[in-house]
Write a protein that holds these residues in place. Structure first.
Motif, mmCIF file in Angstrom:
data_model
loop_
_atom_site.group_PDB
_atom_site.id
_atom_site.type_symbol
_atom_site.label_atom_id
_atom_site.label_comp_id
_atom_site.label_asym_id
_atom_site.label_seq_id
_atom_site.Cartn_x
_atom_site.Cartn_y
_atom_site.Cartn_z
ATOM 1 N N ALA A 158 0.985 -1.115 0.169
ATOM 2 C CA ALA A 158 0.064 -0.007 0.102
ATOM 3 C C ALA A 158 0.785 1.221 -0.012
ATOM 4 C CB ALA A 158 -0.926 -0.038 1.239
ATOM 5 N N ASP A 159 0.273 2.481 -0.125
ATOM 6 C CA ASP A 159 1.058 3.590 -0.297
ATOM 7 C C ASP A 159 1.178 4.230 1.141
ATOM 8 O OD1 ASP A 159 1.362 3.680 -2.961
ATOM 9 O OD2 ASP A 159 -0.651 4.423 -3.389
ATOM 10 N N SER A 160 0.609 3.812 2.326
ATOM 11 C CA SER A 160 0.886 4.380 3.660
ATOM 12 C C SER A 160 0.419 3.272 4.665
ATOM 13 C CB SER A 160 -0.266 5.508 3.809
ATOM 14 O OG SER A 160 -1.387 4.886 3.801
ATOM 15 N N ALA A 161 0.768 3.591 6.068
ATOM 16 C CA ALA A 161 0.445 2.545 6.862
ATOM 17 C C ALA A 161 -1.199 2.353 7.085
ATOM 18 C CB ALA A 161 0.924 2.906 8.251
ATOM 19 N N GLU A 162 -1.850 3.418 6.907
ATOM 20 C CA GLU A 162 -3.322 3.218 6.742
ATOM 21 C C GLU A 162 -3.771 2.487 5.681
ATOM 22 O OE1 GLU A 162 -5.392 4.156 9.257
ATOM 23 O OE2 GLU A 162 -3.606 4.539 10.451
ATOM 24 N N GLY A 163 -3.142 2.426 4.502
ATOM 25 C CA GLY A 163 -3.352 1.822 3.402
ATOM 26 C C GLY A 163 -3.257 0.269 3.589
ATOM 27 N N VAL A 164 -2.106 0.038 4.371
ATOM 28 C CA VAL A 164 -1.871 -1.530 4.638
ATOM 29 C C VAL A 164 -3.098 -2.252 5.519
ATOM 30 C CG1 VAL A 164 -0.336 -3.108 5.919
ATOM 31 C CG2 VAL A 164 0.431 -1.321 4.443
ATOM 32 N N LYS A 165 -3.373 -1.362 6.520
ATOM 33 C CA LYS A 165 -4.675 -1.744 7.256
ATOM 34 C C LYS A 165 -5.740 -1.928 6.459
ATOM 35 C CE LYS A 165 -2.910 0.952 11.348
ATOM 36 N NZ LYS A 165 -3.296 1.944 12.254
ATOM 37 N N ALA A 166 -6.038 -1.130 5.370
ATOM 38 C CA ALA A 166 -7.322 -1.175 4.611
ATOM 39 C C ALA A 166 -7.149 -2.559 3.687
ATOM 40 C CB ALA A 166 -7.471 0.069 3.879
ATOM 41 N N ARG A 167 -5.774 -2.668 3.170
ATOM 42 C CA ARG A 167 -5.599 -3.838 2.478
ATOM 43 C C ARG A 167 -5.902 -5.358 3.210
ATOM 44 N NH1 ARG A 167 -4.217 -4.429 -3.085
ATOM 45 N NH2 ARG A 167 -2.966 -6.161 -2.530
ATOM 46 N N GLU B 179 -4.243 -12.216 13.577
ATOM 47 C CA GLU B 179 -3.476 -12.294 14.478
ATOM 48 C C GLU B 179 -1.928 -12.018 14.039
ATOM 49 O OE1 GLU B 179 -5.574 -16.435 14.792
ATOM 50 O OE2 GLU B 179 -5.684 -14.360 13.531
ATOM 51 N N LEU B 180 -1.833 -12.065 12.545
ATOM 52 C CA LEU B 180 -0.627 -11.566 11.689
ATOM 53 C C LEU B 180 -0.544 -10.120 11.311
ATOM 54 C CD1 LEU B 180 0.302 -14.698 9.814
ATOM 55 C CD2 LEU B 180 1.449 -13.821 11.480
ATOM 56 N N TRP B 181 -1.565 -9.532 11.306
ATOM 57 C CA TRP B 181 -1.732 -8.035 11.053
ATOM 58 C C TRP B 181 -0.633 -7.153 11.624
ATOM 59 C CZ3 TRP B 181 -7.545 -6.199 10.609
ATOM 60 C CH2 TRP B 181 -8.249 -7.109 9.492
ATOM 61 N N PRO B 182 -0.423 -7.330 13.063
ATOM 62 C CA PRO B 182 0.660 -6.425 13.448
ATOM 63 C C PRO B 182 2.330 -6.907 12.860
ATOM 64 C CG PRO B 182 -0.591 -7.240 15.304
ATOM 65 C CD PRO B 182 -1.058 -7.850 13.975
ATOM 66 N N THR B 183 2.076 -8.099 12.421
ATOM 67 C CA THR B 183 3.555 -8.605 11.626
ATOM 68 C C THR B 183 3.660 -7.876 10.513
ATOM 69 O OG1 THR B 183 3.418 -10.763 12.787
ATOM 70 C CG2 THR B 183 4.862 -10.569 10.606
ATOM 71 N N TYR B 184 2.512 -7.934 9.569
ATOM 72 C CA TYR B 184 2.919 -7.166 8.456
ATOM 73 C C TYR B 184 2.677 -5.635 8.460
ATOM 74 C CZ TYR B 184 1.779 -11.538 5.822
ATOM 75 O OH TYR B 184 1.958 -12.976 5.198
ATOM 76 N N LEU B 185 2.068 -5.082 9.399
ATOM 77 C CA LEU B 185 2.488 -3.722 9.660
ATOM 78 C C LEU B 185 3.943 -3.288 9.937
ATOM 79 C CD1 LEU B 185 -1.077 -3.033 11.405
ATOM 80 C CD2 LEU B 185 -0.201 -1.888 9.163
ATOM 81 N N ARG B 186 4.220 -4.301 10.650
ATOM 82 C CA ARG B 186 5.755 -3.973 11.104
ATOM 83 C C ARG B 186 6.812 -4.236 10.172
ATOM 84 N NH1 ARG B 186 5.872 -7.779 14.731
ATOM 85 N NH2 ARG B 186 7.397 -9.256 13.824
ATOM 86 N N LEU B 187 6.516 -4.979 9.048
ATOM 87 C CA LEU B 187 7.112 -5.036 7.783
ATOM 88 C C LEU B 187 7.310 -3.843 7.047
ATOM 89 C CD1 LEU B 187 6.505 -8.836 7.007
ATOM 90 C CD2 LEU B 187 8.656 -7.809 8.260
ATOM 91 N N LYS B 188 6.454 -2.923 7.130
ATOM 92 C CA LYS B 188 6.194 -1.715 6.375
ATOM 93 C C LYS B 188 6.181 -1.708 4.867
ATOM 94 C CE LYS B 188 8.613 1.188 9.670
ATOM 95 N NZ LYS B 188 9.742 2.102 9.980
ATOM 96 N N PRO B 189 4.941 -2.616 4.346
ATOM 97 C CA PRO B 189 5.147 -2.592 3.116
ATOM 98 C C PRO B 189 4.380 -1.582 2.131
ATOM 99 C CG PRO B 189 3.231 -3.881 3.950
ATOM 100 C CD PRO B 189 4.092 -3.221 5.103
ATOM 101 N N HIS B 190 4.927 -0.406 2.777
ATOM 102 C CA HIS B 190 4.482 0.993 2.174
ATOM 103 C C HIS B 190 5.408 1.891 1.877
ATOM 104 C CE1 HIS B 190 4.794 2.673 5.976
ATOM 105 N NE2 HIS B 190 4.364 1.703 6.635
#
Length: 266
Positions: free
Chosen positions: A108-117, A128-139
């Protein structure tokens, strides 16, 4: 539920390895090309100024097709590895995930975008894995020029354009220097590197300087070039092998973190 994590993650690990191997092959293609000394140093009189141009003329064509093909192969394999690790993580925690299900890595283009995805298109990834993916910063982080996470997000976006992907890589002059004494017997500026001078470069050559006719470079001069993206923006003129390696490193790092966190949850 008994889960064989090594078996689940074997596919994305192999695909990521294929991407790294493609980058190794790209490096070999580039190494073989530059080993041929494809640019010849030329001094050419300039009638307008009475001085001379220092330029490097390409005598051996750049292997664009081979380079573009191998760069594209690496990009697509690495992009596949990200989606495959997302599927493996979802399957490990949810036995209802089928082999035929598609699970997308939440770029996504932002952290908020990752949450939306994660709650939308990538919703098959367990909460349960959402915190992991957010921590990886795919944005993106907004850095200029794009590096690290920004470049990885942009490359992922390019790879996701399955029907219009166009990766073009070329040679770009980045630096020219004369490491030793410069003897100038003429009159005027010793070296002129204004944009007007650089614009005098024709296809297949790189004009680096306009100097008085009698100028001598006692220890020679050096041209440094980088292999850069021709397109797409905003990666235009960014170092292509360096950023593709960063994409590969991110895939390797994400695999390690996701597999470790999944192991804690099963």
């Amino acid at each position: 539920m008994s889960v064989d994590l090594d078996a689940l993650f074997a596919v994305p690990e192999r695909t990521a390895r294929f991407g790294r191997e493609a980058l190794d092959e790209l490096d070999a293609i580039l190494g073989d090309y530059f080993a041929l000394t494809p640019y010849e140093r030329v001094e050419e009189p300039d009638p307008e100024s009475g001085g001379k141009f220092i330029k490097y003329v390409q005598r051996i064509p750049f292997p664009s097709n081979k380079v573009d093909r191998k760069g594209t192969e690496a990009l697509l394999r690495l992009k596949d590895a990200f989606d495959q690790m997302a599927w493996a993580s979802a399957r490990a925690l949810d036995s209802k995930i089928k082999d035929t299900d598609t699970v997308y890595f939440p770029w996504a283009d932002s952290a908020e975008g990752v949450k939306a995805r994660l709650s939308g298109k990538s919703g098959k990834i367990p909460p349960e894995l959402w915190p992991t993916y957010l921590r990886l910063k795919p944005h993106c982080t907004g850095q200029t020029p794009p590096t690290g996470d920004d470049a990885c997000r942009i490359l992922a976006n390019v790879a996701n354009r399955k029907h219009s992907i166009s990766l073009s890589i070329d040679v770009q002059k980045t630096q020219w220097s004369a490491p030793g004494p410069v003897v100038c017997k003429g009159v005027g500026d010793t070296i002129d590197l204004t944009p007007d001078i650089r614009r005098k470069s024709k296809k297949g050559e790189i004009v680096v300087a306009l100097v008085p006719t009698e100028t001598e470079f006692q220890n020679g001069d050096n041209l440094t070039v980088h292999i850069t993206f021709n397109k797409p923006n905003p990666l235009h003129r960014a170092n292509a092998p360096l950023l593709l390696r960063a994409f590969s490193a991110k895939a390797k790092g994400c695999l390690k973190v996701i597999k470790k966190d999944v192991a804690k949850l099963i």
